[in-house]
Every structure is written in C-alpha cells, then in structure tokens.
Scaffold this motif. Structure first.
Motif, short mmCIF file in Angstrom:
data_model
loop_
_atom_site.label_atom_id
_atom_site.label_comp_id
_atom_site.label_asym_id
_atom_site.label_seq_id
_atom_site.Cartn_x
_atom_site.Cartn_y
_atom_site.Cartn_z
N PHE A 1 -4.20 11.24 0.15
CA PHE A 1 -3.95 10.18 1.13
C PHE A 1 -4.86 10.38 2.34
O PHE A 1 -5.06 11.51 2.79
N PRO B 1 -5.42 8.55 6.33
CA PRO B 1 -4.91 7.51 7.23
C PRO B 1 -5.82 6.28 7.23
O PRO B 1 -7.02 6.39 6.99
N ASP B 2 -5.21 5.12 7.50
CA ASP B 2 -5.99 3.88 7.55
C ASP B 2 -6.78 3.75 8.84
O ASP B 2 -7.69 2.94 8.93
N ILE B 3 -6.38 4.52 9.84
CA ILE B 3 -7.03 4.37 11.13
C ILE B 3 -7.66 5.68 11.57
O ILE B 3 -7.31 6.76 11.08
N LEU C 1 -7.53 8.24 14.09
CA LEU C 1 -6.51 8.59 15.08
C LEU C 1 -7.12 8.98 16.42
O LEU C 1 -6.60 8.62 17.48
N GLN D 1 -7.67 14.12 12.39
CA GLN D 1 -7.52 13.05 11.40
C GLN D 1 -6.64 13.51 10.24
O GLN D 1 -5.91 12.74 9.65
#
Lengths: 182, 594
Positions: free
Chosen positions: B563, B565-567, B569, B591
């Motif tokens: 996984f 993150p979509d953004i 951070l 991140q």
C-alpha cells in the motif's frame, strides 16, 4: 475468529470526527452485554488506553485532518488485523472536509485572527499542537482499509450486524434496510 | 439596451424554452459570455426558473459564465492530437500570447483552454478559435495566428489557407464511391411505395452506424406504429467519440444524401419535422448545411408537397450542440434538443415511442441516413452483398494515430485489423483502439480479428498506436476524458471515473502499489455494472483492456509495497508549516511508516 478462551480485542478511535459514530455504537444498548461476553475494548474512549495493543478489529471514526491523526491511524493499521472505516467522515472526509474548498490560510485567519471576539490574534504554533494538513482526507487515502461501514452515523443496528458477522467469522454484509437513508 | 438585445434574441427564437441552448449561444455571441444578469433576465423572459438556465450554462463546455477572450482558443486534448504535439502547441500559444491555460489575458483579448476531441485527428493538432476549427497546427501556423490575434484581425478576414481541412478519403467503398443524385431516392421511394421501401431497408439488414447497431428498419417501424400527434426525425451529427471524424467528412460531401435519407425516413414514419443535431465543433459546416437545405427546399425535396405529392411535408432544422460528448447518446441528445442539460433519460420508454417532446422519434447517425438513402435508391442488394452474415454492408473508419496515411477508409464488415493496418501504412504497431475510448483496445495477438458487430463493433474510430507509446498513458488520457465528459447524474460514473483517473495517474507517476491495481479492478467492476447509461458502463474499458493486454506494464510501474498513500504527506503539511513558522520534528511526516 473466536476461540472458547481468548476474547476478541476491539480498538476504536475518533480522528476528525464528532464521536457520533461512537455514540451510535453505544446505542446497541443491552446488546453490548453480548458483545462483552466475547470481546474486550483495547484503546478506545471507553477505556482511556493511550496506545493501541495488538487487536483483532479496529474501528476508525473521522477523517484525517492533522499530523497526529496520521500517527494514530498508522498505529491502528499496524496493530489491528481488520481495520474498518466507520461513518461518512472516515470514508469521505465528511463535514470536516467542507473546509477543503477554502484555502487553509483563510480558515486559520478566520478562526484565529479575523474572527469575532478573538483576543490576542495569532495563528497557534506551539509544537505540542498537531500540525494541520492542507485538507481533510478520507482514511483509505492514508492507510489500507479492509471494510467501510457507511452512515452518518451508521445505525446501531448496522454496527451490531457488521461486528456480529465479523465475530462469527463471516464476510460482513449489510442488508439494504440498514444502509437506506431516505 | 442589454435587455432589448436579450428580448430580441429570445423573440427571434419564439420565446420557446426548448430553444434555450440556441438562445444562450446567440446571447453569448452577442455579449461574449453569459453574465449573471443575462442569465436572470433570460429566465425571467422565458418564464423558467433561473436555476434551469444556470444548470444549462454550467453543463455545456462551450457556454461561459465568466468572461473569456475576444479570441477564444480551445485546443483538442484528444490522445491523437496529444501524440501529434498538442502540448507543445499549447506551450507555444501560451508563450507567444503571454497567457496561461484557463486564464483571461489582462487586456481581455485572448484566452486559451483545452477541449475534448474536435474531430480532426487525421490532421492534428487541431483547435477551435471562436468555435471555428483550425487543423494541422505547427509553429508557422501558430505564429501567423498569434499575429492575426495581436493585430485584431477579425476571424472572417483570416487567410483561407488556415481553414483548409481536407477530407482525406483514402479508400472509398459502397457509400463513398458515388453520392446519389439529389432527389433520386425520393423518386424511388414514391415509385416503389412507402411500405416496399421500408421492406427493402429491412432486407438490407442495415444497422445503425452510430455504434449500437440497432436494426434501422425495426427502429423506423416501431416509430411509425406508435400513435401520436407528431413524429420526428433526428439526425445525430454529434460524433464525439475521440478519434472519430467520418461524419464530418460525410457532412462535408454527402449532406444532400443524408438529408434525403432523413426525408425518406420522414415519409415512412409520418414525420413533418426533422432536426440535425450538429456538434458545436462542426460549427463551420452549419452555413453550408443550411444552404443545402435551402436548395433542397427550392427543388421541392423539402418543404410542403415534396416532389409534388400532396401532404408529403417535411422540413429540417439544424440545431447546434455546445461541446458535450454525452449528447451523442440519443436520449441525452433529445434532452439537449429540448434546451436542457444533456442527461440521458431512463429507458424504456425508448425514443421510438417517447422521444423529442415525448413524441415518437427516430434518432439515427449521419452515416445511417446516408446509407438508407442509397438503399432506397438502389435496393438492398448492392448493400448487403458485402459484409458478413450478421453485419451486412460496409463501415466507414476514421483511421488516425501512428500511421502514414490517416483518413477515411470504407471497408466491408469482416475486414481484418491487420489488413487495415497494412492499408494505412502502420508500422511497429503495439495496439489499436477500436471504437474509441468506449470501445476495445486490442494488441498484436488480436490483429487477425475483424470489424463486425459479432467481433469488433465500432462507431468508426480506429486509433493506431506504435511501440513507442505507453498504453497506460493512453488509458490515462481516455479515463480523463470520461471524468471530464460524464454528465454528473449518477454517482458510480461521476465519482468513479475521477477515482479511476486519480488511481491511474498515481500508478503512472510511479507512486502506485499492488493495492492500486486491485483498486482499479474493483472500480472498473463497480462503474461498469452500476452506471446509469452507456458512458459509465463503457468508461472503464480502457483500464480493463490495458489491465488484460498489458498487465506486465502495470507491474513494472508499481512498487513492491502492498500500500502507498494517495497523497504526499509532507507536502500536505507544507502550507501549515509556512503559516505557523514551525519546523520542529512533529511538523513533518514520513511518507511511509516502517
């Protein structure tokens, strides 16, 4: 999932939420006794445990609005076998995410500088305060989420049905009447 | 003064709310854009809610609620135009004109933005300037356009060579070899008889050429048999599928034949009124089409008592679209024709019984009407002696992309893909997109397959990609198209297409994980199975096809994490760090949290 001896660990937290989903959880009323037969709460507003221990189920209410939310969410992801986004804010950002269309500078200035009755206007910068993110994010954009339990809040019946399924080792399903809101 | 102008424009359109789109386009031509005041007064004068007018203005890409330049440049962002250098064209325009995309230059003279495929893929990159198409943009043409704009030269005085748009018919067949003599099919209809003509079209087994392939004769019969006070004929000239431009060529060279086909349909179903819904991108064809209608009326092939037959009355009006792909869907088209947002209707009932103004309506594509006219003239035999058993006849293909001879090719159904690739001189072909983004992408292993309803159906778009192209970037372009062009009505499509776009762009940027690939699979399933109309049901096709054909390329782009993150951070905290002046450890985020 259940064994005759060990109880299931359930951890819960509210990030950028209103605790309404937790209130709804309490609305399962006397069924909480049945739940208590098979499960114990780990980190949760009900226990005041500060850090999450290894748990079977993690219930997250609210979206992610600051750095602390990110840390808490990651701790839950690390410690919980099954992580569930509970309610509209966790799933989509919800009401707190209404600020997403307003620049952060304007939000903070309205709250701490230009707002009515503000004394000693300044944007708070104490390192003890969690630093705010540019937007409010749904939790699945930050960590892997296993299930989403919709509603604002999800009804007590929905929460109960969902957890009951999980405790019985079934894939949780919600009948239409539990997720139909009009 | 403003009010008088608005009044006279609305009066010109008979104060009819179903003409709202025409009214707004005229008002915009007058005032440059549609201000809040214009919108309010229009609503008042038409006696409709202001929200309805606002809703229509917001829906169509070519209607502007904010000021735009006196010169409005819209660059086609179709995948083929992009491959032909549309990004560089945008840069050059921006640099030489001193503007940024989607912003009005401070003197109010010029603005530039992107638009979906403008239908000039065989001669891209292309643009619309004040609605008029200009193709084959290169440095030299850009420089002269910039010069003309800076000198305030009115568009009508621009050199004609800027507006050259060759038809590029590379391979004519049944339809394109020879246009029928105007009026000849009407004569055949009258001598053969109405029922016999319908039977002939039935025998030909002609199927609609817009993509769905519904049997034309059945459609006409259902419509004829529906009792109502009015029947309507509508020609769908809103070809918006990226990569398609065959209707543009037909409208340019075979409009007479298309009108004749509509007239024959009108006689069969008992319609007195017809419409051509012309996509806004083909505005430059409008005058020419109107001229042909006028000529046909003068020759008694339109109007009252056509060909001297008492009671054979039929007139055709041209209605202009305003930049909305979804209006190519027939029920959305009808909504648009009624002056509303182009949101597909719930079907059934179908337009054949409940169409324009809830009356029985035949909606057919340009190519279908042109072909029907030829069948009415020559009978079914010349048509259906080619093609396959289930797909008789021929199909016009708009061939473009990585090939030496792009243009219009007419092939009998059953023609193999590799044959087409040979004919257009495509080399080192990696994959072909058949039927546009909503169609099918096939890779080399499938080049033996053929164009037909039973194998690879198509509304005419045929895009060739060679080995230098990245299929995931192609899918990204297509998905962005659907995210932009969906009507916004149903959640699976409105939200789903954007999620698909974001996830694919995350993978393309190199920050995707295995989880994102799984997410794409889920999204595709959800969107295709739960969307309201064909747009949503087919929008995941580019992703599903590339996932199937180019799985290894997806694997090569994602990292080993389960996984990510979509953004970003750390970037998400940057603004707050600036506002608070903090830089302590708690003011940063990693991140990943290993």
């Amino acid at each position: 999932m259940t064994t005759s001896t060990a109880k299931i660990n359930i951890a819960t937290t509210s990030l950028a939420g209103c605790f309404g989903c937790h209130m709804s959880l309490l609305d399962i009323d006397e069924r909480i006794q049945d739940l208590a037969e098979v499960a114990v709460f780990d980190r949760s507003p009900f226990t005041d445990i500060k850090h999450c221990n290894q748990s079977d189920i993690g219930l997250i209410e609210g979206g992610v609005c600051n750095a602390e939310n990110v840390h808490v969410l990651r701790e839950f992801r690390k410690q919980c076998n099954i992580l569930i986004a509970v309610g509209a804010c966790a799933i989509n950002g919800g009401i707190p995410a209404l600020r997403n269309n307003i620049p952060l500078k304007e939000c903070l200035e309205e709250s701490y500088i230009d707002g009515l009755g503000v004394v000693n206007p300044q944007i708070p910068n104490d390192p003890e305060l969690p630093l705010i993110l540019d937007k409010v994010y749904p939790i699945h954009e930050i960590v892997k989420i296993d299930y989403s339990l919709p509603g604002c809040p999800p009804s007590a019946d929905a929460i109960c049905a969902f957890i009951t399924d999980l405790l019985a080792g079934r894939e949780p399903t919600l009948p239409d009447e539990l997720i139909h809101y009009d | 003064m403003i009010e008088t102008t608005i009044k006279s424009i609305i009066h010109h359109h008979a104060s009819d709310p179903t003409r709202l789109l025409d009214i707004l386009l005229d008002l915009q031509n007058q005032f440059g854009y549609l201000s809040a005041e214009t919108i309010t007064q229009t609503a008042d004068l038409l006696d409709i809610p202001v929200t309805r007018v606002q809703g229509v203005v917001a829906f169509y890409n070519f209607l502007y609620a904010k000021p735009v330049g006196r010169y409005r440049i819209l660059l086609s962002n179709c995948i083929i135009d992009t491959m032909h250098g549309a990004l560089a064209v945008m840069d050059q325009f921006c640099q030489q004109l001193g503007i940024k995309p989607d912003q009005l230059r401070s003197d109010g003279k010029v603005s530039i933005a992107e638009t979906s495929c403008s239908g000039f893929c065989d001669q891209g990159p292309a643009a619309l300037i004040n609605g008029v198409a200009i193709a084959s943009l290169n440095s030299q043409r850009i420089a002269s356009i910039v010069n003309l704009i800076e000198n305030d030269t009115p568009l009508k005085d621009w050199p004609a060579e800027l507006f050259q748009r060759p038809d590029n018919i590379q391979l004519p067949g049944y339809l394109l070899k020879q246009a029928i003599t105007p009026g000849s099919a009407i004569s055949s209809l009258l001598s053969r008889g109405t029922q016999a003509t319908l039977d002939e079209i039935e025998q030909s087994a002609l199927r609609g050429c817009g993509g769905a392939g519904f049997p034309t004769a059945s459609k006409w019969r259902y419509c004829r048999d529906a009792e109502a006070r009015q029947h309507y004929v509508v020609c769908n000239a809103d070809e918006g599928e990226p990569g398609t431009f065959k209707d543009r060529v037909l409208l340019n060279q075979f409009a007479d034949q298309m009108f004749e086909g509509m007239t024959i349909c009108a006689r069969i179903i008992g319609a007195r009124q017809g419409f051509v819904y012309l996509r806004g991108e083909y505005l430059y064809l409008k005058d020419k089409l109107q001229q042909i209608i006028d000529e046909r009326t003068a020759n008694h092939w339109l109007g009252n008592d056509i060909a001297g037959v008492t009671g054979f009355d039929f007139e055709i009006k041209i209605r202009l679209g305003a930049g909305a792909y979804i209006c190519g869907e027939e029920s959305a088209l009808l909504e648009s024709l009624e002056g509303k947002r182009g949101i597909p209707r719930i079907r059934p009932p179908f337009p054949v019984t409940h169409g324009y103004l809830n009356q029985p309506t035949v909606v057919n594509n340009v190519e279908t009407f042109a072909t029907a006219a030829k069948i009415a003239l020559e009978g079914s035999q010349p048509f259906n002696q080619q093609g396959t058993a289930n797909s008789p006849g021929s199909r016009l293909l708009s061939v473009a992309g990585d090939c030496t001879h792009p243009g219009i090719y007419e092939y009998p159904f059953g023609t193999r893909i590799d044959q087409i690739l040979d004919d257009c001189r495509a080399e080192n072909t990696l994959c072909v997109q058949i039927g546009g983004p909503s169609g099918t992408m096939i890779a080399e292993a499938d080049f033996h397959r053929h164009i037909s309803f039973e194998d690879l159906p198509t509304g005419g778009s045929f895009i060739v990609f060679n080995g230098t192209r990245d299929p995931l970037e192609i899918a990204g372009n297509f998905v962005a198209f659907f995210a932009h062009e969906n009507c916004g009505f149903c959640t699976p499509c409105r939200v789903g297409t954007t999620l698909m776009k974001n996830t694919l762009s995350k993978i393309n940027s190199g920050s995707g994980s295995q989880d994102d690939i799984a997410e794409l699979h889920q999204l595709c399933e959800l969107i295709s199975k739960n969307s309201h109309c064909g747009l949503g049901q087919t929008a995941p096709n580019p992703v599903m096809d590339t996932l199937a054909c180019f799985a290894e390329r997806y694997q090569a782009k994602v990292n080993n994490r389960t996984f990510t993150p979509d953004i970003d951070l750390e970037a998400a905290l940057q603004e707050a760090r600036q506002l608070t002046g903090r830089d302590d450890p708690a003011a940063h985020l990693d991140q990943f949290n290993e």
